[in-house]
Design a protein around this motif. Structure first.
Motif, PDB file in Angstrom:
ATOM      1  N   MET A   1       0.874  -1.175   0.000  1.00  0.00           N
ATOM      2  CA  MET A   1       0.000   0.000   0.000  1.00  0.00           C
ATOM      3  C   MET A   1       0.911   1.225   0.000  1.00  0.00           C
ATOM      4  SD  MET A   1      -1.926   2.615   0.815  1.00  0.00           S
ATOM      5  CE  MET A   1      -1.171   3.070   2.375  1.00  0.00           C
ATOM      6  N   TRP A   2       0.842   2.000  -1.073  1.00  0.00           N
ATOM      7  CA  TRP A   2       1.723   3.151  -1.237  1.00  0.00           C
ATOM      8  C   TRP A   2       0.866   4.377  -1.451  1.00  0.00           C
ATOM      9  CZ3 TRP A   2       5.440   3.908  -6.012  1.00  0.00           C
ATOM     10  CH2 TRP A   2       6.299   4.996  -5.771  1.00  0.00           C
ATOM     11  N   ALA A   3       1.031   5.381  -0.603  1.00  0.00           N
ATOM     12  CA  ALA A   3       0.237   6.599  -0.715  1.00  0.00           C
ATOM     13  C   ALA A   3       1.080   7.804  -0.343  1.00  0.00           C
ATOM     14  CB  ALA A   3      -0.999   6.529   0.187  1.00  0.00           C
ATOM     15  N   ALA A   4       0.847   8.905  -1.038  1.00  0.00           N
ATOM     16  CA  ALA A   4       1.557  10.144  -0.727  1.00  0.00           C
ATOM     17  C   ALA A   4       1.128  10.702   0.617  1.00  0.00           C
ATOM     18  CB  ALA A   4       1.310  11.180  -1.821  1.00  0.00           C
ATOM     19  N   ASN A   5      -0.097  10.395   1.011  1.00  0.00           N
ATOM     20  CA  ASN A   5      -0.612  10.882   2.291  1.00  0.00           C
ATOM     21  C   ASN A   5      -1.674   9.907   2.787  1.00  0.00           C
ATOM     22  OD1 ASN A   5      -2.112  12.445   4.330  1.00  0.00           O
ATOM     23  ND2 ASN A   5      -0.898  14.171   3.595  1.00  0.00           N
ATOM     24  N   MET A   6      -1.586   9.501   4.028  1.00  0.00           N
ATOM     25  CA  MET A   6      -2.495   8.492   4.563  1.00  0.00           C
ATOM     26  C   MET A   6      -3.559   9.045   5.489  1.00  0.00           C
ATOM     27  SD  MET A   6       0.144   5.344   5.062  1.00  0.00           S
ATOM     28  CE  MET A   6       1.399   5.102   3.795  1.00  0.00           C
ATOM     29  N   ALA A   7      -3.590  10.359   5.646  1.00  0.00           N
ATOM     30  CA  ALA A   7      -4.618  10.965   6.490  1.00  0.00           C
ATOM     31  C   ALA A   7      -5.980  10.838   5.807  1.00  0.00           C
ATOM     32  CB  ALA A   7      -4.300  12.430   6.756  1.00  0.00           C
ATOM     33  N   LEU A   8      -6.998  10.492   6.591  1.00  0.00           N
ATOM     34  CA  LEU A   8      -8.341  10.321   6.054  1.00  0.00           C
ATOM     35  C   LEU A   8      -8.816  11.593   5.358  1.00  0.00           C
ATOM     36  CD1 LEU A   8     -10.996   8.762   5.747  1.00  0.00           C
ATOM     37  CD2 LEU A   8     -11.610   9.516   8.062  1.00  0.00           C
ATOM     38  N   GLY A   9      -8.616  12.745   6.008  1.00  0.00           N
ATOM     39  CA  GLY A   9      -9.078  14.007   5.448  1.00  0.00           C
ATOM     40  C   GLY A   9      -8.445  14.330   4.116  1.00  0.00           C
ATOM     41  N   VAL A  10      -7.147  14.033   3.966  1.00  0.00           N
ATOM     42  CA  VAL A  10      -6.458  14.317   2.706  1.00  0.00           C
ATOM     43  C   VAL A  10      -7.029  13.462   1.582  1.00  0.00           C
ATOM     44  CG1 VAL A  10      -4.267  14.032   1.483  1.00  0.00           C
ATOM     45  CG2 VAL A  10      -4.319  15.181   3.687  1.00  0.00           C
ATOM     46  N   ASN A  11      -7.315  12.212   1.866  1.00  0.00           N
ATOM     47  CA  ASN A  11      -7.854  11.343   0.827  1.00  0.00           C
ATOM     48  C   ASN A  11      -9.272  11.733   0.430  1.00  0.00           C
ATOM     49  OD1 ASN A  11      -5.905   8.921   0.164  1.00  0.00           O
ATOM     50  ND2 ASN A  11      -5.626   9.432   2.315  1.00  0.00           N
ATOM     51  N   ILE A  12     -10.034  12.245   1.381  1.00  0.00           N
ATOM     52  CA  ILE A  12     -11.346  12.798   1.030  1.00  0.00           C
ATOM     53  C   ILE A  12     -11.155  14.059   0.186  1.00  0.00           C
ATOM     54  CG2 ILE A  12     -13.412  13.910   1.967  1.00  0.00           C
ATOM     55  CD1 ILE A  12     -13.207  11.958   4.335  1.00  0.00           C
ATOM     56  N   LEU A  13     -10.150  14.886   0.534  1.00  0.00           N
ATOM     57  CA  LEU A  13      -9.846  16.077  -0.246  1.00  0.00           C
ATOM     58  C   LEU A  13      -9.521  15.709  -1.693  1.00  0.00           C
ATOM     59  CD1 LEU A  13      -9.232  19.108  -0.557  1.00  0.00           C
ATOM     60  CD2 LEU A  13      -6.921  18.627   0.289  1.00  0.00           C
ATOM     61  N   MET A  14      -8.747  14.661  -1.893  1.00  0.00           N
ATOM     62  CA  MET A  14      -8.396  14.235  -3.253  1.00  0.00           C
ATOM     63  C   MET A  14      -9.647  13.889  -4.057  1.00  0.00           C
ATOM     64  SD  MET A  14      -5.012  11.908  -2.608  1.00  0.00           S
ATOM     65  CE  MET A  14      -3.547  12.589  -1.821  1.00  0.00           C
ATOM     66  N   ALA A  15     -10.581  13.191  -3.416  1.00  0.00           N
ATOM     67  CA  ALA A  15     -11.829  12.841  -4.098  1.00  0.00           C
ATOM     68  C   ALA A  15     -12.630  14.092  -4.445  1.00  0.00           C
ATOM     69  CB  ALA A  15     -12.650  11.890  -3.227  1.00  0.00           C
ATOM     70  N   LEU A  16     -12.654  15.067  -3.531  1.00  0.00           N
ATOM     71  CA  LEU A  16     -13.382  16.312  -3.772  1.00  0.00           C
ATOM     72  C   LEU A  16     -12.743  17.131  -4.899  1.00  0.00           C
ATOM     73  CD1 LEU A  16     -14.090  17.445  -0.097  1.00  0.00           C
ATOM     74  CD2 LEU A  16     -15.767  16.623  -1.753  1.00  0.00           C
ATOM     75  N   VAL A  17     -11.408  17.141  -4.934  1.00  0.00           N
ATOM     76  CA  VAL A  17     -10.699  17.891  -5.975  1.00  0.00           C
ATOM     77  C   VAL A  17     -10.998  17.303  -7.351  1.00  0.00           C
ATOM     78  CG1 VAL A  17      -8.396  18.371  -6.915  1.00  0.00           C
ATOM     79  CG2 VAL A  17      -8.870  18.784  -4.497  1.00  0.00           C
ATOM     80  N   GLU A  18     -10.970  15.986  -7.444  1.00  0.00           N
ATOM     81  CA  GLU A  18     -11.268  15.353  -8.736  1.00  0.00           C
ATOM     82  C   GLU A  18     -12.691  15.682  -9.187  1.00  0.00           C
ATOM     83  OE1 GLU A  18     -11.376  10.901 -10.834  1.00  0.00           O
ATOM     84  OE2 GLU A  18     -10.307  11.195  -8.931  1.00  0.00           O
ATOM     85  N   LYS A  19     -13.638  15.604  -8.253  1.00  0.00           N
ATOM     86  CA  LYS A  19     -15.031  15.902  -8.593  1.00  0.00           C
ATOM     87  C   LYS A  19     -15.205  17.366  -8.985  1.00  0.00           C
ATOM     88  CE  LYS A  19     -19.470  14.953  -8.785  1.00  0.00           C
ATOM     89  NZ  LYS A  19     -20.024  14.053  -9.829  1.00  0.00           N
TER      90      LYS A  19
END
Length: 265
Positions: A119-137
């Motif tokens: 599992m490789w991620a630039a950031n593992m914070a829950l909020g950041v990953n939700i932010l990524m989904a929001l940015v794409e949308k």
């Protein structure tokens, strides 16, 4: 779940050990540091402030990784690649939070993932990953007349720029617009740069003090500006996500996974 920590005496390593100590079903099985570390030979739990755990900090990466079911690595690219090769050889799963890898180093991580789950991620914070989904949308909803700029700030010790999280946010924005980030990005500006091209995704990186991490994605038009921001107040969120990912990897098939998989986003 027996977990080994690479960079065990560092700030992130200590936070990970603290998180393991406070997570049911997890135990510290190995602790790795460089051969020059003054923490070698000390109990990793005592270094992290959670009491003796009976696990000494060692420079023998192979032995520490072999004692675990998964190794968590937030170190530097060269060390991460070396640890991935060992993990693949020992059949040990891996969680990687290291950023700044070169294309050649990234290819080695992909090769290791053919043998073990990673599992490789630039950031593992829950909020950041939700932010990524929001940015794409958001990028998908707004047309290219909205300029996208990504701002990030980190502590003075960080060695790569833009941050891995900023680049991941850029990839999210590019995915929303169905373009390749590398074809539209502007990673820095200096001198007479000319007018900003339509569709460009820009980056700005600041370094100073002990800032854990701030990321803002701006969508700016002639009449308005939308900003989506995430701020980390400590490394605890990263550690929580990393240990969550370690537990999630149990029983997974070899392959390269991301936090989207772990969180079901």
């Amino acid at each position: 779940m027996k977990i080994a920590i690479a960079g065990a005496a560092g700030r992130m390593g200590q936070m990970l050990i603290q998180r393991i100590a406070n997570t049911d079903g997890c135990s510290l099985a190995g602790a790795i540091e460089s051969a020059s570390s003054n923490a070698l030979g000390r109990d990793a739990g005592e270094v992290a402030g959670v009491g003796a755990k009976g696990v000494k900090i060692v420079s023998d990466s192979a032995a520490a990784i072999a004692a675990a079911q998964v190794v968590i690595d937030f170190t530097v690219p060269a060390a991460t690649v070396a640890h991935a090769a060992i993990a693949a050889d020992k059949g040990v799963a891996m969680v990687i939070g290291t950023t700044g890898l070169s294309p050649e180093q990234s290819a080695l991580i992909h090769a290791a993932a053919k043998k073990v789950p990673i599992m490789w991620a630039a950031n593992m914070a829950l909020g950041v990953n939700i932010l990524m989904a929001l940015v794409e949308k958001t990028a998908a909803l707004l047309d290219p007349s909205y300029d996208i700029e990504i701002f990030e700030m980190h502590h003075r010790h960080k060695i790569d720029a833009p941050s891995g999280t900023a680049l991941a946010l850029g990839h999210s924005a590019a995915a929303g617009r169905k373009v390749e980030l590398e074809k539209v990005w502007r990673r820095s500006r200096d001198g007479h740069t000319g007018a900003r091209p339509t569709g460009e995704i820009g980056f700005a990186a600041l370094r100073g003090g002990e800032e854990v991490g701030v990321h803002t994605v701006m969508f700016a038009s002639a009449g308005e500006r939308l900003e989506l921001t995430h701020r980390s107040f400590s490394r605890e969120g990263y550690a929580m996500g990393a240990v969550m990912a370690a537990k999630w990897l149990e029983g997974r098939k070899p392959g390269l996974y991301g936090m989207k998989d772990v969180l079901g986003l």
